[in-house]
Motif scaffolding. Structure first.
Motif, short mmCIF file in Angstrom:
data_model
loop_
_atom_site.label_atom_id
_atom_site.label_comp_id
_atom_site.label_asym_id
_atom_site.label_seq_id
_atom_site.Cartn_x
_atom_site.Cartn_y
_atom_site.Cartn_z
N THR A 13 61.26 5.42 44.19
CA THR A 13 61.60 4.04 44.55
C THR A 13 61.15 3.64 45.95
O THR A 13 61.20 2.46 46.29
N THR A 14 60.71 4.58 46.75
CA THR A 14 60.12 4.24 48.05
C THR A 14 58.63 4.02 47.91
O THR A 14 58.10 2.97 48.28
N VAL A 15 57.94 4.99 47.34
CA VAL A 15 56.49 4.95 47.26
C VAL A 15 56.00 3.89 46.27
O VAL A 15 54.97 3.25 46.50
N ASN A 16 56.74 3.66 45.18
CA ASN A 16 56.26 2.68 44.20
C ASN A 16 56.31 1.24 44.71
O ASN A 16 55.80 0.34 44.06
N LYS A 17 56.85 1.04 45.89
CA LYS A 17 56.76 -0.27 46.54
C LYS A 17 55.37 -0.49 47.13
O LYS A 17 54.96 -1.61 47.39
N TYR A 18 54.66 0.63 47.38
CA TYR A 18 53.36 0.57 48.05
C TYR A 18 52.18 0.84 47.12
O TYR A 18 51.10 0.30 47.33
N VAL A 19 52.38 1.72 46.13
CA VAL A 19 51.26 2.10 45.25
C VAL A 19 51.73 2.28 43.82
O VAL A 19 52.91 2.51 43.55
N THR A 20 50.77 2.20 42.91
CA THR A 20 50.96 2.65 41.53
C THR A 20 49.92 3.74 41.28
O THR A 20 48.82 3.70 41.84
N ALA A 21 50.29 4.72 40.47
CA ALA A 21 49.42 5.85 40.19
C ALA A 21 49.00 5.83 38.73
O ALA A 21 49.85 5.66 37.84
#
Length: 160
Positions: free
Chosen positions: A102-110
């Motif tokens: 929930t932190t990183v998915n604010k910045y990127v999608t993989a």
């Protein structure tokens, strides 16, 4: 009055709308106008980066935006991902954990293609270029130390 779309990257300093009062001549007579320059994250280009998995082992980790995603043999929890039977399976497991964070998915999608994870900034603009990448263990090849290619689109309008 009209709008001119300039497809160029704006410097980071131009985060908010900038207005400049223009005075000059138009069609042989004096005209005062207002030039408005703004950036639009939704019309820009999203920054991207890749991580190619090659013989990933437990304890290897991929860092995205300062968050470590660590490979384990089994029983992954939190920011861990299970080592798969193939590199593609390991990459798929890692991408799923990145997207669930929930932190990183604010910045990127993989997303995954074979053994390569492509990370795409969630916002189209220069700011995506600030998302950092790192790896530990030597079994991942990164496209660079950060995402690249993020571009703002400048909108310019002039009102007389």
């Amino acid at each position: 009055e009209g709008d001119l779309n300039i497809g160029t990257s704006l410097p980071q300093e131009l985060v908010s709308k900038v207005r400049v009062k223009l005075e000059g001549y138009a069609s042989g007579r004096y005209a005062g106008g207002l030039l408005s320059v703004s950036r639009n994250e939704t019309s820009g280009v999203a920054a991207t980066g890749t991580a190619l998995f090659t013989a990933v082992v437990a304890t290897d980790h991929l860092d995205v935006a300062g968050v470590a995603f660590t490979c384990v043999n089994s029983g992954a929890t939190g920011n861990q991902f299970n080592k798969g039977l193939t590199e593609a399976a390991s990459a798929t497991n890692c991408a799923a954990v990145i997207n669930a964070n929930t932190t990183v998915n604010k910045y990127v999608t993989a997303t995954v293609n074979s053994a390569t994870i492509t990370l795409t900034a969630t916002h189209k603009a220069y700011l995506g270029n600030l998302v950092t990448l790192a790896e530990t263990g030597g079994h991942m090849t990164l496209s660079g130390a950060a995402l690249t290619g993020g571009v703002d689109i400048a909108y310019v309008s002039y009102t007389i």
